[in-house]
Write a protein that holds these residues in place. Structure first.
Motif, short mmCIF file in Angstrom:
data_model
loop_
_atom_site.label_atom_id
_atom_site.label_comp_id
_atom_site.label_asym_id
_atom_site.label_seq_id
_atom_site.Cartn_x
_atom_site.Cartn_y
_atom_site.Cartn_z
N LYS A 609 1.06 -0.78 0.32
CA LYS A 609 -0.06 -0.05 0.22
C LYS A 609 1.23 0.93 0.11
O LYS A 609 1.39 1.51 0.87
CB LYS A 609 -0.33 0.47 1.61
CG LYS A 609 -1.81 1.15 1.55
CD LYS A 609 -2.99 0.99 2.35
CE LYS A 609 -3.84 2.09 2.00
NZ LYS A 609 -5.03 1.75 3.63
N CYS A 615 5.65 8.20 -1.83
CA CYS A 615 5.58 9.05 -2.94
C CYS A 615 6.41 9.99 -2.62
O CYS A 615 7.27 10.71 -3.50
CB CYS A 615 4.10 8.97 -3.51
SG CYS A 615 3.65 7.62 -3.97
N GLU A 637 1.38 10.91 -11.44
CA GLU A 637 0.82 9.45 -11.29
C GLU A 637 0.51 10.19 -9.99
O GLU A 637 -0.84 9.17 -9.49
CB GLU A 637 1.62 8.57 -10.85
CG GLU A 637 2.22 8.13 -12.39
CD GLU A 637 2.94 7.10 -12.53
OE1 GLU A 637 3.52 6.30 -11.10
OE2 GLU A 637 2.92 6.17 -13.37
N MET A 638 0.83 10.18 -8.92
CA MET A 638 -0.08 10.35 -7.05
C MET A 638 -1.02 11.41 -7.84
O MET A 638 -2.36 10.65 -6.81
CB MET A 638 1.36 11.23 -6.58
CG MET A 638 2.04 10.86 -5.90
SD MET A 638 3.40 11.86 -5.33
CE MET A 638 2.22 11.80 -3.52
N SER A 641 -3.98 9.02 -8.81
CA SER A 641 -4.69 8.27 -7.98
C SER A 641 -5.36 8.95 -6.97
O SER A 641 -5.61 8.28 -6.23
CB SER A 641 -2.60 7.81 -7.36
OG SER A 641 -2.15 6.40 -8.29
N ASN A 642 -5.32 10.24 -6.98
CA ASN A 642 -6.28 10.85 -5.42
C ASN A 642 -5.55 11.04 -4.88
O ASN A 642 -5.86 10.84 -3.69
CB ASN A 642 -7.07 10.45 -6.07
CG ASN A 642 -8.34 10.72 -6.71
OD1 ASN A 642 -8.51 11.61 -7.34
ND2 ASN A 642 -8.75 9.91 -7.53
N PHE A 643 -3.91 10.63 -4.06
CA PHE A 643 -2.84 10.53 -2.70
C PHE A 643 -3.10 12.15 -2.91
O PHE A 643 -3.52 13.00 -3.73
CB PHE A 643 -2.49 10.69 -3.53
CG PHE A 643 -1.29 8.90 -3.46
CD1 PHE A 643 -1.63 8.26 -2.36
CD2 PHE A 643 -0.78 8.50 -4.18
CE1 PHE A 643 -1.42 7.10 -1.86
CE2 PHE A 643 -0.86 7.13 -4.68
CZ PHE A 643 -0.85 6.60 -2.97
#
Length: 887
Positions: A609, A615, A637-638, A641-643
């Motif tokens: 995870k 990240c 990408e973060m 991915s809704n980080f």
């Protein structure tokens, strides 16, 4: 005679019988009484039995019966009458009358002694209980199991394990040590005093078939926070075919709740259902179990099934909803509780106030406050502290200060601690310090929470030392939380030596204190000391947790020691923490900062995870190691991915961006998530716009920062300097000084560089001398190189040469390279040759030096010398890297 007794019995107006009476056979146990009459006549026995069965023993009725006993001659010759009256006086809470009666008994038996001792215990008069036992022991009267158990209970409540051990030794001598009642008392004594190992020794002395001993051991383990041990004992109890009772169930369910072990908890719950237990304590423990694991639906079902509820049951269900952040349900249950007229205690109220400590619950908080005043709880210190904390969390500082000023009657150190802690947490350090001083002026002695809270906001070493002295004076410095706060304060203030001395003085160190000290060394660049302390921690038998390992990995990053980092990685792997996101993020960061991007990427890919920490660490690693494209791709990408991106992530991404279009997109994202005013983000935006050549937006980004720090100011100065805007850079510097921001060595590098680019020689000289004169900063080779560049650019080459000769430290290659560049600019061949030879001597493999010298010769037409320099490069293997561009 009998008619007279019956009339007297009617006069007593006793209530219907409930409690059992004393039996003559029981009264006869103990010391032999010789010719003493043990029982009165049969009619008198009926009278006494009848009164013994009453629910309430009042002092008035007992005294009447006492007087009748004296009239009829039952006292002092009849021991049954004496013991019965003795018990009734104790039940009437007339201990003085009981002791006076005891003193008239010619030959008291063991029941007489036990009645008084146990009654003192029931009324929490444990010191009197101990004194009475000493009197018994001095008289030579042999105690029995009940005596020893009662006295051990008194010793436990008095926190007197030494006295308890003496009593237990006597019980062993007299053959009572095998009694379950005595052993249970000794186990409870040790457990209440934190000596669980000694409790286990007593428990294991004899194979115990008494459930009371098992219950004492299990509850003792729970009391000492050893909940896993309690569950192990319960399982062992089952293997030995020992049936639990309601007390066992409540203790085990409490342990399951503390561990949030719902699996075992459900099994015990099933056993309770099978036993058809309706005990209120067991039911409360079941409700508390489901509440602590967050299953409020099941908790509510069990609560509604309880035939009888007490205040603990109601408080457990309310606390569960509060923990679940369901304030509406918590207040609804509280209203139901009030409608049942159930007794409400301060724990219930504090739970309800916690539910109201939310911005949208201010109205409810005021209503609860009104009810508290009406019910009289406002004079309770615990409730007052909770109410104060509620207003502080609602940011109602005016209300909290008004409430605090009205708390004179209950203003204890705990109340002060709440006020100081809340001000500290709201970053109002000035008010917190002022409140702490006021506390001392009013003669209050700070507790450990007050010390810890104020030390957390102290950033002045002088003030920190004063608080240290005060804590030392009152002995609070040896408390773990105070000691940890002290050495953390010293560490933040840059006094690592003092920090370490305080750390060494702490008698007991937990993982938090070890981790704080290791992190303190790492944050101040003392990686070797941090890793040495980590080894000491492991050698001392402490098991590092994720926070400790993260701090140790940070030390490896400081040292850029890949070897040590891999060793700790192996420890993390053996401890089974390698797949944890927290430790995984630290590993990614360590490998990235050590330049091992392949390892960093591999660890990142192995994480089951991926969180924002991992990240962000990899984005930062890519950016710092020049892999700009990889950094930007991962950042994208973060976002996809809704980080949740934080300031660290965005700052790292901005460091990798050299495209104005992409930088504007990130700036838009920063504005959207509300981080534009953050220090690190704002500084990174300034640097990014500067790299992209947009000095206007660079200044705008700086203006968005709420409270710019030294790094932010220096970034803006560097931006103006790199774009040749020396005057503007100096204006920013002057404004920074006016704001009270103290420059550091890096700031002066940028300032002198700005003067160099703008040709401001005299101002550059002034700033250089100001370093040491006004700010106590000793110049290093970077500052000397900037000064050489300043003089060289303005054509003062001889002055630059004299400046180098007068340097208090040996000039490095950077200083001579600056002179070489100036010689090339102004065509000074001879001095350029000297500078080039010095650079070649200090940095022989640098191709730029040879090229610069060759170009100097070529510029003045000395082609033969220029060619010779090129041949020299070939002979010694120096290769010029080919140039490249984006176009």
């Amino acid at each position: 005679m009998n008619c007279q007794l019956n009339r007297n019995l009617q006069l007593l107006k006793v209530v219907p019988p409930v409690l059992g009476g004393f039996k003559p056979s029981l009264a006869a146990k103990g010391n032999p009484t010789g010719g003493m009459n043990l029982t009165p006549s049969l009619p008198a026995l009926d009278l006494f039995n009848e009164y013994a069965k009453t629910r309430h023993c009042t002092l008035e009725k007992t005294r009447i019966l006492h007087a009748r006993s004296l009239q009829t001659g039952w006292l002092p010759s009849t021991l049954f009458v004496a013991n019965s009256l003795l018990g009734w006086y104790c039940k009437s809470q007339a201990m003085l009358d009981a002791v006076k009666l005891f003193d008239t008994i010619p030959e008291p038996n063991v029941i007489s002694w036990n009645t008084v001792i146990s009654s003192y215990n029931d009324r929490f008069l444990f010191e009197e209980s101990w004194r009475f036992y000493r009197r018994m022991h001095a008289s030579g009267f042999p105690p029995n199991d009940i005596t020893y158990g009662s006295v051990l209970s008194a010793c436990a409540s008095l926190s007197a394990p030494i006295l308890g051990e003496l009593v237990y030794s006597l019980s062993e001598k007299n053959g009572s040590f095998s009694s379950g009642y005595v052993r249970a008392g000794m186990i409870d004594l040790f457990a209440k005093n934190g000596r669980l190992e000694d409790a286990f020794k007593v428990f294991n002395e004899v194979n115990c078939g008494n459930v009371v001993c098992w219950n004492s051991m299990i509850s003792g383990a729970v009391r000492n926070g050893q909940n896993s041990v309690a569950l192990h004992l319960f399982q062992r109890m089952g293997r030995e075919f020992m049936l639990p009772n309601t007390f066992t169930f409540s203790s085990v369910l409490t342990a399951c709740g503390a561990l949030e072990d719902i699996q075992i908890g459900r099994a015990v719950h099933g056993w309770v259902i099978k036993c058809n237990s309706k005990d209120v304590f067991v039911g409360t423990a079941i409700v508390d179990l489901y509440a602590k694991v967050g299953d409020m639906d099941e908790a509510a079902k069990e609560f509604n099934r309880m035939p009888v509820r007490n205040v603990v049951s109601w408080t457990a269900i309310i606390s569960g909803f509060v923990k679940k952040d369901d304030s509406v349900a918590a207040l609804k249950i509280f209203r139901q509780m009030k409608s049942t007229n159930e007794r409400i205690n301060n724990f219930t109220i504090t739970s309800v106030l916690t539910a109201c400590a939310k911005p949208d619950m201010a109205k409810e908080a005021i209503q609860i406050h009104c009810w508290i005043v009406k019910a009289g709880f406002h004079l309770d210190a615990v409730v007052g502290a909770a109410l104060l904390n509620t207003y502080l969390k609602l940011d109602a500082f005016d209300c909290s200060e008004m409430l605090f000023s009205e708390m004179d009657e209950i203003k204890n150190p705990g109340i002060w601690a709440v006020m100081i802690s809340s001000l500290a947490q709201s970053h109002n350090s000035g008010r917190a310090v002022e409140m702490f001083r006021k506390m001392l002026q009013e003669g209050q002695r700070p507790d450990k929470f007050s010390y810890s809270s104020i030390l957390s906001v102290v950033n002045c070493l002088h003030l920190g030392r004063q608080i240290h002295c005060h804590a030392l004076k009152f002995g609070s410095v040896f408390d773990l939380s105070v000691g940890s706060s002290l050495f953390t304060m010293y560490s933040k203030s840059g006094s690592l030596q003092d920090s370490y001395e305080v750390f060494e003085q702490i008698p007991f160190r937990d993982n938090v204190s070890w981790t704080s000290m290791i992190a303190g060394f790492a944050e101040h660049g003392c990686g070797k000391q941090a890793l040495s302390l980590f080894r000491d921690m492991v050698s001392a038998g402490n098991k590092p947790d994720q926070n400790t390992l993260t701090a140790a990995l940070g030390a490896c990053s400081v040292l850029q020691s890949l070897h040590k980092g891999r060793e700790i990685h192996g420890y993390v792997f053996r401890a089974g923490l390698g797949t944890e996101s927290f430790a995984g993020g630290a590993l990614v960061s360590m490998y990235a900062k050590c330049g091992a991007l392949a390892f960093a990427s591999k660890v990142f890919d192995m994480l089951p995870k991926k969180d924002q920490v991992a990240c962000s660490s990899l984005v930062s690693g890519y950016a710092q190691n020049g892999l700009l494209e990889e950094a930007v791709v991962l950042f994208h990408e973060m976002i996809a991915s809704n980080f949740k991106v934080d300031s660290f992530t965005i700052s790292s991404a901005l460091g990798a961006i050299n495209s104005l279009d992409l930088g504007l997109q990130v700036h838009t994202l920063v504005t959207k998530v509300g981080l534009a005013s953050e220090l690190s983000v704002g500084s990174s935006l300034v640097t990014m716009y500067s790299k992209c050549g947009n000095i206007v937006d660079c200044s705008k980004a700086f203006d968005q920062i709420d409270e710019p720090d030294l790094i932010s100011w220096t970034s803006l100065i560097a931006s103006y300097a790199s774009h040749g805007k020396g005057e503007e850079a100096l204006q920013v510097y002057d404004h920074m000084i006016e704001k009270g921001i103290q420059p550091d060595a890096v700031t002066f590098v940028e300032i002198i560089s700005a003067c160099s680019h703008a040709g401001l020689v005299e101002r550059g000289h002034s700033c250089f001398h100001s370093m040491t004169r006004d700010f106590g900063i000793e110049p290093d080779n970077r500052h000397f190189a900037c000064m050489v560049d300043l003089l060289g650019r303005s054509g003062r080459l001889k002055e630059a040469e004299r400046f180098i000769d007068s340097m208090p430290i040996d000039p490095d290659s950077l200083v001579w390279t600056s002179l070489l560049a100036a010689c090339k600019l102004h065509g000074d061949v001879e001095l350029g040759k000297v500078a080039a030879e010095k650079v070649m001597e200090l940095a022989p493999g640098r191709s730029g030096t040879y090229i610069s010298l060759s170009n100097i010769f070529a510029d003045v037409g000395k082609w033969k010398e220029a060619v010779e320099i090129r041949r020299r490069m070939s002979r010694i293997g120096v290769i010029k890297e080919p140039g490249w561009s984006f176009t």
